[in-house]
Write a protein that holds these residues in place. Structure first.
Motif, PDB file in Angstrom:
ATOM      1  N   ILE A   1       0.804  -1.218   0.000  1.00  0.00           N
ATOM      2  CA  ILE A   1       0.000   0.000   0.000  1.00  0.00           C
ATOM      3  C   ILE A   1       0.840   1.272   0.000  1.00  0.00           C
ATOM      4  N   PHE A   2       2.019   1.221   0.610  1.00  0.00           N
ATOM      5  CA  PHE A   2       2.825   2.437   0.733  1.00  0.00           C
ATOM      6  C   PHE A   2       3.688   2.694  -0.510  1.00  0.00           C
ATOM      7  N   GLY A   3       3.688   1.761  -1.479  1.00  0.00           N
ATOM      8  CA  GLY A   3       4.541   1.937  -2.633  1.00  0.00           C
ATOM      9  C   GLY A   3       3.858   1.804  -3.975  1.00  0.00           C
ATOM     10  N   GLU A   4       2.622   1.321  -3.986  1.00  0.00           N
ATOM     11  CA  GLU A   4       1.930   1.129  -5.267  1.00  0.00           C
ATOM     12  C   GLU A   4       1.340   2.455  -5.746  1.00  0.00           C
ATOM     13  N   PRO A   5       0.891   2.518  -7.010  1.00  0.00           N
ATOM     14  CA  PRO A   5       0.317   3.766  -7.518  1.00  0.00           C
ATOM     15  C   PRO A   5      -0.764   4.314  -6.586  1.00  0.00           C
ATOM     16  N   GLY A   6      -0.681   5.610  -6.335  1.00  0.00           N
ATOM     17  CA  GLY A   6      -1.582   6.248  -5.384  1.00  0.00           C
ATOM     18  C   GLY A   6      -1.000   6.344  -3.983  1.00  0.00           C
ATOM     19  N   TRP A   7       0.281   5.967  -3.839  1.00  0.00           N
ATOM     20  CA  TRP A   7       0.927   6.016  -2.524  1.00  0.00           C
ATOM     21  C   TRP A   7       0.914   7.414  -1.933  1.00  0.00           C
ATOM     22  N   GLU A   8       0.850   8.427  -2.803  1.00  0.00           N
ATOM     23  CA  GLU A   8       0.874   9.808  -2.315  1.00  0.00           C
ATOM     24  C   GLU A   8      -0.279  10.110  -1.359  1.00  0.00           C
ATOM     25  N   SER A   9      -1.457   9.542  -1.660  1.00  0.00           N
ATOM     26  CA  SER A   9      -2.608   9.818  -0.782  1.00  0.00           C
ATOM     27  C   SER A   9      -2.426   9.164   0.578  1.00  0.00           C
ATOM     28  N   ILE A  10      -1.741   8.003   0.620  1.00  0.00           N
ATOM     29  CA  ILE A  10      -1.462   7.356   1.895  1.00  0.00           C
ATOM     30  C   ILE A  10      -0.480   8.207   2.689  1.00  0.00           C
ATOM     31  N   ALA A  11       0.592   8.639   2.028  1.00  0.00           N
ATOM     32  CA  ALA A  11       1.603   9.451   2.693  1.00  0.00           C
ATOM     33  C   ALA A  11       1.017  10.755   3.217  1.00  0.00           C
ATOM     34  N   ASP A  12       0.191  11.408   2.411  1.00  0.00           N
ATOM     35  CA  ASP A  12      -0.380  12.694   2.813  1.00  0.00           C
ATOM     36  C   ASP A  12      -1.397  12.525   3.940  1.00  0.00           C
ATOM     37  N   THR A  13      -2.196  11.466   3.867  1.00  0.00           N
ATOM     38  CA  THR A  13      -3.165  11.201   4.926  1.00  0.00           C
ATOM     39  C   THR A  13      -2.456  10.925   6.245  1.00  0.00           C
ATOM     40  N   ALA A  14      -1.396  10.108   6.190  1.00  0.00           N
ATOM     41  CA  ALA A  14      -0.652   9.765   7.397  1.00  0.00           C
ATOM     42  C   ALA A  14      -0.035  11.004   8.034  1.00  0.00           C
ATOM     43  N   LEU A  15       0.545  11.868   7.225  1.00  0.00           N
ATOM     44  CA  LEU A  15       1.192  13.063   7.769  1.00  0.00           C
ATOM     45  C   LEU A  15       0.168  14.062   8.295  1.00  0.00           C
ATOM     46  N   ALA A  16      -0.892  14.305   7.528  1.00  0.00           N
ATOM     47  CA  ALA A  16      -1.908  15.263   7.967  1.00  0.00           C
ATOM     48  C   ALA A  16      -2.506  14.838   9.299  1.00  0.00           C
ATOM     49  N   TRP A  17      -2.801  13.547   9.439  1.00  0.00           N
ATOM     50  CA  TRP A  17      -3.346  13.059  10.699  1.00  0.00           C
ATOM     51  C   TRP A  17      -2.330  13.210  11.834  1.00  0.00           C
ATOM     52  N   SER A  18      -1.082  12.905  11.569  1.00  0.00           N
ATOM     53  CA  SER A  18      -0.050  12.970  12.608  1.00  0.00           C
ATOM     54  C   SER A  18       0.128  14.388  13.150  1.00  0.00           C
ATOM     55  N   LEU A  19      -0.099  15.379  12.300  1.00  0.00           N
ATOM     56  CA  LEU A  19       0.044  16.771  12.722  1.00  0.00           C
ATOM     57  C   LEU A  19      -1.202  17.295  13.411  1.00  0.00           C
ATOM     58  N   ALA A  20      -2.338  16.629  13.210  1.00  0.00           N
ATOM     59  CA  ALA A  20      -3.593  17.036  13.855  1.00  0.00           C
ATOM     60  C   ALA A  20      -4.422  15.786  14.136  1.00  0.00           C
ATOM     61  N   PRO A  21      -3.995  14.964  15.094  1.00  0.00           N
ATOM     62  CA  PRO A  21      -4.672  13.678  15.348  1.00  0.00           C
ATOM     63  C   PRO A  21      -6.113  13.850  15.777  1.00  0.00           C
ATOM     64  N   ARG A  22      -6.965  12.967  15.274  1.00  0.00           N
ATOM     65  CA  ARG A  22      -8.356  12.936  15.723  1.00  0.00           C
ATOM     66  C   ARG A  22      -8.790  11.479  15.777  1.00  0.00           C
ATOM     67  N   ALA A  23      -9.694  11.196  16.688  1.00  0.00           N
ATOM     68  CA  ALA A  23     -10.101   9.820  16.927  1.00  0.00           C
ATOM     69  C   ALA A  23     -11.212   9.391  15.983  1.00  0.00           C
ATOM     70  N   GLY A  24     -11.318   8.070  15.793  1.00  0.00           N
ATOM     71  CA  GLY A  24     -12.433   7.518  15.054  1.00  0.00           C
ATOM     72  C   GLY A  24     -12.034   6.918  13.721  1.00  0.00           C
ATOM     73  N   THR A  25     -13.046   6.446  12.995  1.00  0.00           N
ATOM     74  CA  THR A  25     -12.844   5.889  11.661  1.00  0.00           C
ATOM     75  C   THR A  25     -12.923   6.990  10.637  1.00  0.00           C
ATOM     76  N   LEU A  26     -11.880   7.127   9.839  1.00  0.00           N
ATOM     77  CA  LEU A  26     -11.788   8.234   8.891  1.00  0.00           C
ATOM     78  C   LEU A  26     -12.228   7.775   7.506  1.00  0.00           C
ATOM     79  N   GLN A  27     -12.910   8.640   6.801  1.00  0.00           N
ATOM     80  CA  GLN A  27     -13.313   8.366   5.418  1.00  0.00           C
ATOM     81  C   GLN A  27     -12.216   8.901   4.498  1.00  0.00           C
ATOM     82  N   VAL A  28     -11.640   8.033   3.669  1.00  0.00           N
ATOM     83  CA  VAL A  28     -10.453   8.440   2.927  1.00  0.00           C
ATOM     84  C   VAL A  28     -10.538   8.274   1.420  1.00  0.00           C
ATOM     85  N   ASN A  29     -11.316   7.367   0.870  1.00  0.00           N
ATOM     86  CA  ASN A  29     -11.207   7.077  -0.559  1.00  0.00           C
ATOM     87  C   ASN A  29     -11.876   8.131  -1.432  1.00  0.00           C
TER      88      ASN A  29
END
Length: 274
Positions: free
Chosen positions: A246-274
């Motif tokens: 998941i971290f290296g296949e096409p579209g990896w940028e959205s995983i990387a950006d989601t992970a970083l954005a959350w890390s800088l402003a964590p919030r609890a719960g199930t996130l809608q991402v797709n």
């Protein structure tokens, strides 16, 4: 967090070399972060071909060895970093956060930890058949290109999977696979985690919907156990159509950006991402 962390630690998982994070590292460095991609102890820092030739050096390496090494790396940093990991690297990120290290943790396609249950042992052994052969526990395990295509990068196009295999894939210590895969069923497991820890930093669990090594149910259960028993922040997201790579296949940028954005402003719960 009172201020943003300025360092990100990226932990690779089994069968991957730290260079597999190269695009994430470039992306985060362009944002001004210092990025570390530590190798496992005793593993060759050379190219994949050298690692394949020297694989026996890491045959007995275990989770505790790697965790101690990573703890030293992080403890020597001037400020707590964001810790992200893939596969068992995600498990290690979770354990480091549980041990009081890091400002936030992200487990991407992570493995199970002691106490979470949720996946029948028979199912796990069908996913990782090496768990049926304890005679190889203190050996190194290599993936063939066909293994890689079938279970690791099953959503990746054939030509792309060959390139990834040649650049990133190296043998891994079997012991860490056993320690992680069997963690929910083994007393005093090396991956024991305190789900009742209210003082840990925030944790974010990310799954790939097509992951055949650690199916989404593993991360989902991990998240649920944390959310149920601790007041510390826990979050979960599943990305449709993504496999274990998941971290290296096409579209990896959205995983990387989601992970970083959350890390800088964590919030609890199930996130809608797709």
């Amino acid at each position: 967090m009172t201020s943003w962390p300025d360092t990100i630690v990226l932990i690779h998982g089994p069968w991957m070399k730290p260079i597999a994070w190269e695009r994430w590292a470039d992306r985060y460095q362009a944002r001004g972060f210092t990025v570390l991609t530590p190798e496992y102890p005793e593993m060759s820092s050379g190219v994949v071909s050298e690692c394949r030739e020297e694989a026996s050096k890491v045959s007995g390496l275990g989770v505790d060895d790697i965790l101690d090494h990573l703890s030293t790396v992080i403890e020597n940093l001037p400020t707590p970093p964001i810790i992200m990991g893939h596969s068992i690297g995600g498990t290690l990120a979770q354990l480091l956060i549980g041990n009081g290290l890091g400002a936030a943790g992200v487990s991407i396609a992570g493995g199970p930890v002691r106490g979470m249950g949720g996946l029948p042992l028979s199912k796990l052994r069908s996913i990782l058949p090496i768990l049926n052969d304890f005679s190889i526990m203190h050996q190194e395990i290599a993936l063939t290109i066909q293994d890689f295509r079938d279970i690791f990068a099953n959503c990746l196009e054939k030509r792309a999977s060959q390139w990834v295999y040649d650049r990133y894939v190296a043998p891994t210590p079997a012991r860490i696979i056993f320690q992680s895969g069997l963690a929910p069923y083994v007393p005093h497991a090396a991956t024991a985690f305190d789900f009742y820890n209210n003082d840990r930093a925030p944790l974010f669990f990310i799954s790939g919907e097509q992951d055949q090594i650690f199916p989404a149910v593993v991360q989902r259960r991990n998240y649920e156990m944390n959310a149920m028993h601790s007041t510390a922040i826990a979050a979960y997201a599943i990305f449709d159509g993504r496999d274990h790579f998941i971290f290296g296949e096409p579209g990896w940028e959205s995983i990387a950006d989601t992970a970083l954005a959350w890390s800088l402003a964590p919030r609890a719960g199930t996130l809608q991402v797709n």
